[in-house]
Design an enzyme around this catalytic site. Structure first.
Site, mmCIF file in Angstrom:
data_model
loop_
_atom_site.group_PDB
_atom_site.id
_atom_site.type_symbol
_atom_site.label_atom_id
_atom_site.label_comp_id
_atom_site.label_asym_id
_atom_site.label_seq_id
_atom_site.Cartn_x
_atom_site.Cartn_y
_atom_site.Cartn_z
ATOM 1 N N ASP A 30 -2.546 -5.157 0.510
ATOM 2 C CA ASP A 30 -2.240 -5.994 0.819
ATOM 3 C C ASP A 30 -3.160 -6.516 2.278
ATOM 4 O O ASP A 30 -3.239 -7.767 2.177
ATOM 5 C CB ASP A 30 -0.759 -6.488 0.780
ATOM 6 C CG ASP A 30 -0.219 -5.192 1.335
ATOM 7 O OD1 ASP A 30 -0.914 -4.174 2.063
ATOM 8 O OD2 ASP A 30 0.818 -5.133 1.447
ATOM 9 N N MET A 87 1.041 -1.491 0.058
ATOM 10 C CA MET A 87 -0.224 0.000 0.303
ATOM 11 C C MET A 87 0.724 1.198 0.316
ATOM 12 O O MET A 87 1.526 0.836 0.488
ATOM 13 C CB MET A 87 -0.614 -0.281 1.249
ATOM 14 C CG MET A 87 -1.820 -0.895 1.299
ATOM 15 S SD MET A 87 -2.638 -1.257 2.537
ATOM 16 C CE MET A 87 -4.355 0.558 2.309
ATOM 17 N N HIS A 88 -0.344 2.682 -0.135
ATOM 18 C CA HIS A 88 1.084 4.136 0.285
ATOM 19 C C HIS A 88 2.016 4.342 -1.205
ATOM 20 O O HIS A 88 2.035 5.423 -0.900
ATOM 21 C CB HIS A 88 1.249 3.460 1.154
ATOM 22 C CG HIS A 88 0.564 3.371 2.620
ATOM 23 N ND1 HIS A 88 -0.848 3.470 2.960
ATOM 24 C CD2 HIS A 88 0.986 2.014 2.905
ATOM 25 C CE1 HIS A 88 -1.143 2.475 4.275
ATOM 26 N NE2 HIS A 88 -0.436 1.875 4.344
#
Length: 492
Positions: free
Chosen positions: A237, A78-79
């Site tokens: 995830d 992520m991110h």
């Protein structure tokens, strides 16, 4: 029929081929490099992800009738900030989730914009790994690159773009950008304005079990799969792992021990903890979740056993480190090798051994590393418990869960029962399940869970060890506050 689940990790991508009964018929893993251009920075070339996926897909399908593939789902780290220009070309390497370069931008968001305002706009405060601070960093330090941005997306969504030509993301992954109004499931106009971007640059928002589109002719040729194969929006995830472990309904819980470690708590309604110590994110099919994330989990053992001790037999090292019950006079370990996110939100935090003596052994230090990770997960659990959230048991997945000693240590530290899914491929398996729903082969994610997710056993806490670890945890939890001012001095 078959479904492909893609787990885009930090160090490798894993592809799973899953049949309609939920059985995994083959898996392939392809690794790629992480760049560390400066201390605390981490980034990757998205082209490496796609190259790994295309090579992995052909290997995955060796000897299989590709016409039987119904759908593809993606789950991923992520991110990360993936920025594309108007031609769909990557502008710069993706700044990863564990990158710590945005301390100044995080301070601006939390202190100048204000935590209360951020929480109201996006359901969360700023953390160094989130996407919004990275945009602010890019605007300040790479203005020419920032001016070229036509599309902003997350790592797994770059794969979706390469698969379908569509710019889309799911709500769970979008929640970690700090650009989404999590409660109302839409991009926040104010957060976009603060970061100097527009909604036109953002991907289309979708549920993770919705079909973004189908495999393009070009992608089909590269992967060796049929054009027209359905592609699901997928999930971040941790959300994908929770789906893969069956933690979908309110009242369930999933703990993942990968490079990072997370505790994932689904709910039917939106909620924020009192201090925004946990992330308040969206989930699948209109649900929400609270999530605590520690930046270094299984990676701590990889660092100490592999890099420091130069040992290759992890099982032997851990087996030698397991006395029956821990005592307070043994060393402690703070697992903040990449700073820390939940609950401290401190990019300056660092790993530390505390309590070393002349007779401290190698085995004791190995065990201290394992305990430190479990204690950090408990820090997140305590925040949830402070919000009157009861966590009496949890599923457990991730590479760190393969260690029997880690499993037992975690059960003892948290004093809860841990259920072990038959399938240990959390994010990839969850992505394949989302693909099943997107293809119309399961009526809902929860129904899919009920049909194919099974447990192979559980780990029960040992009462004697629970008492010993309780004493150790109460000492351990005082160490970060004591070291925090020193960390700040070291960071200058």
């Amino acid at each position: 029929m078959y479904y492909i689940g893609i787990d885009l990790g930090t160090s490798a991508v894993k592809l799973l081929l899953v049949d309609e009964e939920g059985s995994i018929t083959s898996t392939v893993s392809k690794s790629y490099a992480v760049e560390y251009p400066r201390p605390g920075w981490s980034q990757q070339n998205p082209a490496d992800w796609w190259e790994a996926v295309t090579a992995g897909a052909r290997e995955l399908m060796a000897g299989v009738d590709t016409a039987q593939v119904r759908a593809i789902g993606t789950g991923g780290q992520m991110h990360g900030l993936v920025a594309l220009d108007a031609a769909g070309e990557v502008i710069r390497p993706c700044i990863l989730w564990n990158d710590g370069r945005t301390e100044e931008e995080v301070c601006f968001l939390n202190e100048t914009i204000g935590r209360e305002r951020l929480s109201g706009l996006a359901g969360n405060i700023a953390f160094a790994g989130f996407t919004a601070p990275k945009l602010l960093w890019m605007r300040k330090h790479e203005p020419d690159n920032f001016a070229r941005i036509a599309h902003i997306m997350l790592p797994k969504d770059y794969l979706t773009f390469r698969l379908t030509g569509e710019f889309a993301t799911d709500y769970s992954d979008a929640s970690g950008t700090l650009l989404l109004d999590v409660e109302h499931r839409c991009w926040s106009a104010e957060m976009l304005e603060i970061c100097g971007v527009s909604e036109a640059q953002m991907p289309r928002l979708m549920d993770g079990a919705e079909a973004v589109g189908t495999l393009s002719a070009a992608a089909a040729q590269e992967l060796g799969l049929p054009a027209g194969t359905v592609v699901a929006a997928g999930a971040g995830d941790n959300a994908a792992a929770a789906v893969g472990c069956g933690a979908v309904a309110a009242g369930s819980c999933n703990i993942s021990l990968g490079t990072s470690g997370t505790i994932f708590i689904p709910s039917d309604g939106f909620r924020v903890d009192a201090h925004n110590a946990l992330h308040s994110f969206d989930y699948v099919e209109g649900r929400y979740h609270l999530m605590g994330c520690i930046l270094s989990a299984a990676s701590c053992s990889g660092w100490f056993v592999g890099d420091v001790l130069k040992a290759e037999d992890f099982d032997a090292e851990e087996a030698a480190s397991d006395p029956a019950v821990a005592t307070v006079d043994l060393p402690y370990f703070l697992p903040y090798l990449m700073g820390e996110r939940s609950p401290h939100n401190d990019t300056a935090a660092r790993g530390a051994f505390v309590g070393m003596r002349a007779d401290t052994s190698r085995a004791q230090m190995v065990r201290a590393v394992r305990e430190g990770v479990a204690f950090a997960i408990r820090d997140c659990v305590e925040v949830a418990r402070g919000e009157d959230i009861r966590i009496e048991r949890s599923t457990l997945c991730g590479g760190g869960s393969k260690s029997a000693l880690m499993r037992q240590t975690l059960a003892n530290v948290l004093n809860i029962e841990l259920d072990l899914p038959e399938t240990e491929q959390g994010p990839g398996y969850g992505a394949a399940m989302l693909a099943m729903v997107a293809a119309g082969d399961a009526p809902s994610v929860e129904a899919c869970v009920g049909r194919i997710v099974r447990m192979r056993g559980s780990v029960v806490p040992d009462p004697q060890a629970v008492a010993a670890y309780e004493e150790r945890y109460q000492i351990w939890r005082q160490m970060y506050p004591a070291l925090k001012p020193i960390y700040r001095q070291m960071a200058r």
